[in-house]
Design a protein around this motif. Structure first.
Motif, PDB file in Angstrom:
ATOM      1  N   LYS A   1      15.782   5.330  -4.190  1.00 28.66           N
ATOM      2  CA  LYS A   1      14.821   6.224  -5.121  1.00 28.66           C
ATOM      3  C   LYS A   1      14.958   6.330  -6.547  1.00 28.66           C
ATOM      4  O   LYS A   1      14.139   6.091  -7.103  1.00 28.66           O
ATOM      5  N   ARG A   2      16.319   6.219  -6.771  1.00 33.42           N
ATOM      6  CA  ARG A   2      16.630   6.228  -8.109  1.00 33.42           C
ATOM      7  C   ARG A   2      16.136   4.964  -8.913  1.00 33.42           C
ATOM      8  O   ARG A   2      15.691   4.771 -10.132  1.00 33.42           O
TER       9      ARG A   2
ATOM     10  N   ALA B   1       6.866   5.463  -5.404  1.00 31.30           N
ATOM     11  CA  ALA B   1       6.813   4.182  -4.868  1.00 31.30           C
ATOM     12  C   ALA B   1       6.463   4.392  -3.369  1.00 31.30           C
ATOM     13  O   ALA B   1       6.880   5.316  -2.570  1.00 31.30           O
ATOM     14  N   ASP B   2       5.835   3.318  -2.518  1.00 33.26           N
ATOM     15  CA  ASP B   2       5.611   3.537  -1.039  1.00 33.26           C
ATOM     16  C   ASP B   2       7.142   3.481  -0.520  1.00 33.26           C
ATOM     17  O   ASP B   2       7.991   2.614  -1.126  1.00 33.26           O
ATOM     18  N   HIS B   3       7.511   3.989   0.645  1.00 34.84           N
ATOM     19  CA  HIS B   3       8.862   3.743   1.240  1.00 34.84           C
ATOM     20  C   HIS B   3       9.377   2.480   1.467  1.00 34.84           C
ATOM     21  O   HIS B   3      10.567   2.174   1.116  1.00 34.84           O
ATOM     22  N   VAL B   4       8.505   1.481   1.826  1.00 32.50           N
ATOM     23  CA  VAL B   4       8.644   0.321   1.860  1.00 32.50           C
ATOM     24  C   VAL B   4       9.058  -0.677   0.650  1.00 32.50           C
ATOM     25  O   VAL B   4      10.204  -1.475   0.771  1.00 32.50           O
ATOM     26  N   GLU B   5       8.867  -0.242  -0.435  1.00 32.72           N
ATOM     27  CA  GLU B   5       9.265  -0.805  -1.484  1.00 32.72           C
ATOM     28  C   GLU B   5      10.613  -0.589  -1.886  1.00 32.72           C
ATOM     29  O   GLU B   5      11.371  -1.067  -2.742  1.00 32.72           O
TER      30      GLU B   5
ATOM     31  N   GLY C   1      10.107   8.805  -2.063  1.00 27.70           N
ATOM     32  CA  GLY C   1      10.732  10.075  -2.262  1.00 27.70           C
ATOM     33  C   GLY C   1      10.715  10.982  -1.172  1.00 27.70           C
ATOM     34  O   GLY C   1      11.658  11.860  -0.809  1.00 27.70           O
ATOM     35  N   LEU C   2       9.584  10.930  -0.214  1.00 22.16           N
ATOM     36  CA  LEU C   2       9.383  11.729   0.799  1.00 22.16           C
ATOM     37  C   LEU C   2      10.100  11.469   1.952  1.00 22.16           C
ATOM     38  O   LEU C   2      11.107  12.094   2.676  1.00 22.16           O
TER      39      LEU C   2
ATOM     40  N   PRO D   1       0.787  -1.249   0.116  1.00 19.11           N
ATOM     41  CA  PRO D   1       0.077   0.081  -0.231  1.00 19.11           C
ATOM     42  C   PRO D   1       0.866   1.264  -0.029  1.00 19.11           C
ATOM     43  O   PRO D   1       2.029   1.264   0.688  1.00 19.11           O
ATOM     44  N   ASN D   2       0.439   2.369  -0.881  1.00 20.17           N
ATOM     45  CA  ASN D   2       1.221   3.616  -0.866  1.00 20.17           C
ATOM     46  C   ASN D   2       0.673   4.546   0.146  1.00 20.17           C
ATOM     47  O   ASN D   2      -0.149   5.275  -0.369  1.00 20.17           O
ATOM     48  N   THR D   3       1.501   4.495   1.401  1.00 21.45           N
ATOM     49  CA  THR D   3       0.808   5.427   2.144  1.00 21.45           C
ATOM     50  C   THR D   3       1.741   6.629   2.547  1.00 21.45           C
ATOM     51  O   THR D   3       1.753   7.528   3.056  1.00 21.45           O
ATOM     52  N   PHE D   4       3.221   6.372   2.234  1.00 25.63           N
ATOM     53  CA  PHE D   4       4.332   7.318   2.635  1.00 25.63           C
ATOM     54  C   PHE D   4       5.399   7.045   1.349  1.00 25.63           C
ATOM     55  O   PHE D   4       6.095   5.981   1.376  1.00 25.63           O
TER      56      PHE D   4
END
Length: 292
Positions: A267-268, A274-278, A233-234, A227-230
């Motif tokens: 990130k690159r 993408a979600d941070h866990v990805e 990139g942020l 799930p994309n919650t954060f």
């Protein structure tokens, strides 16, 4: 009569936070760069959609934006309309140095500034159980506390202006450390024939547990749900702010700096949206296994 609040920025976190302010009895004016989002919020949360000039009439102004640069732009646009003795509460995961500059600019108009980033994710924002780490004067903090209590469960004044954003950046850097370290360890265990679910059950009953092993990896990686919650990139942006905090401390911090580098690579390779866990997909790619 409860004071009026304005909320600027109705993203994944801002949308439910502003709802909770309205539900707590604070008349809440809302603004977002996307008008459709403002109208949606007004319909679902009974808030009032406004332009920036009207938002400036509120006693308390919240911002929850991607970076401090966007906050500074809004401050510049609203400065002529802001009422003296109002308080600007910035929930952005921002830059401590930028926050100090924004506070100084607002101070010229008699407006107090609190950097008040939050932790707890979208679930905590919806439930009103966020942790809020606040930087700024004791006087402004005490005035803003009833509103902060409407959106968070643990509210802590952590120091002067910029301290809240500094703590948030370090907190999110530790999130990145724990997430990446757990991913590397679990990928290695999978290659040794250990089921990651079994590994997590043991780790979470032992000293290696963290939020990454207890919640993020079981809910997103093992399930392949993502799930994309954060956004990645942020998180990478927040870790970058953490590096500025380390620069200001003038101390060696090789582990945290290495974490910053690997998240820049992730990130690159995986993509900022993408979600941070990805980020763990990159570990899986390198290891040639899935943590599943």
């Amino acid at each position: 009569m409860k004071p009026k609040a304005a909320f600027l920025g109705l993203g994944a976190m801002g949308f439910p936070i502003a709802c909770n302010l309205q539900r707590a009895g604070f008349t809440t004016l809302v603004w977002n760069r996307t008008p459709a989002k403002v109208e949606e919020h007004a319909r679902s949360c009974q808030t009032k959609a406004v332009e920036l000039a009207e938002a400036a009439s509120a006693e308390f102004i919240f911002s929850c934006l991607p970076t401090s640069a966007e906050v500074a732009t809004l401050v510049e646009q609203m400065l002529p309309h802001l009422r003296p003795e109002s308080i600007w509460i910035d929930c952005t995961s921002g830059d401590p140095e930028a926050s100090r500059r924004i506070a100084a600019e607002l101070g010229k108009a008699g407006v107090a500034f609190l950097d008040a980033p939050v932790s707890g994710g979208t679930d905590g924002a919806e439930k009103g159980t966020l942790t809020v780490m606040v930087g700024g004067s004791e006087e402004a903090y005490e005035k803003a506390l009833p509103l902060l209590q409407a959106v968070g469960e643990k509210i802590v004044r952590v120091g002067p202006t910029g301290a809240g954003h500094a703590l948030k950046a370090v907190n999110n850097t530790l999130l990145a450390v724990n997430l990446w370290a757990a991913g590397e360890g679990l990928a290695a265990l999978v290659k040794q024939g250990v089921d990651p679910r079994v590994a997590l059950a043991v780790i979470n009953a032992s000293s290696g547990r963290s939020n990454a092993t207890e919640n993020l990896i079981p809910e997103r990686v093992v399930t392949r749900a993502w799930p994309n919650t954060f956004k990645l990139g942020l998180l990478t942006k927040d870790v970058g702010i953490g590096m500025k905090v380390l620069d200001g401390a003038r101390m060696p911090a090789p582990l945290l700096r290495l974490t910053s580098e690997v998240f820049q690579i992730a990130k690159r390779e995986i993509g900022p949206e993408a979600d941070h866990v990805e980020a763990l997909k990159l570990i899986e790619r390198w290891a040639g296994v899935e943590i599943a």
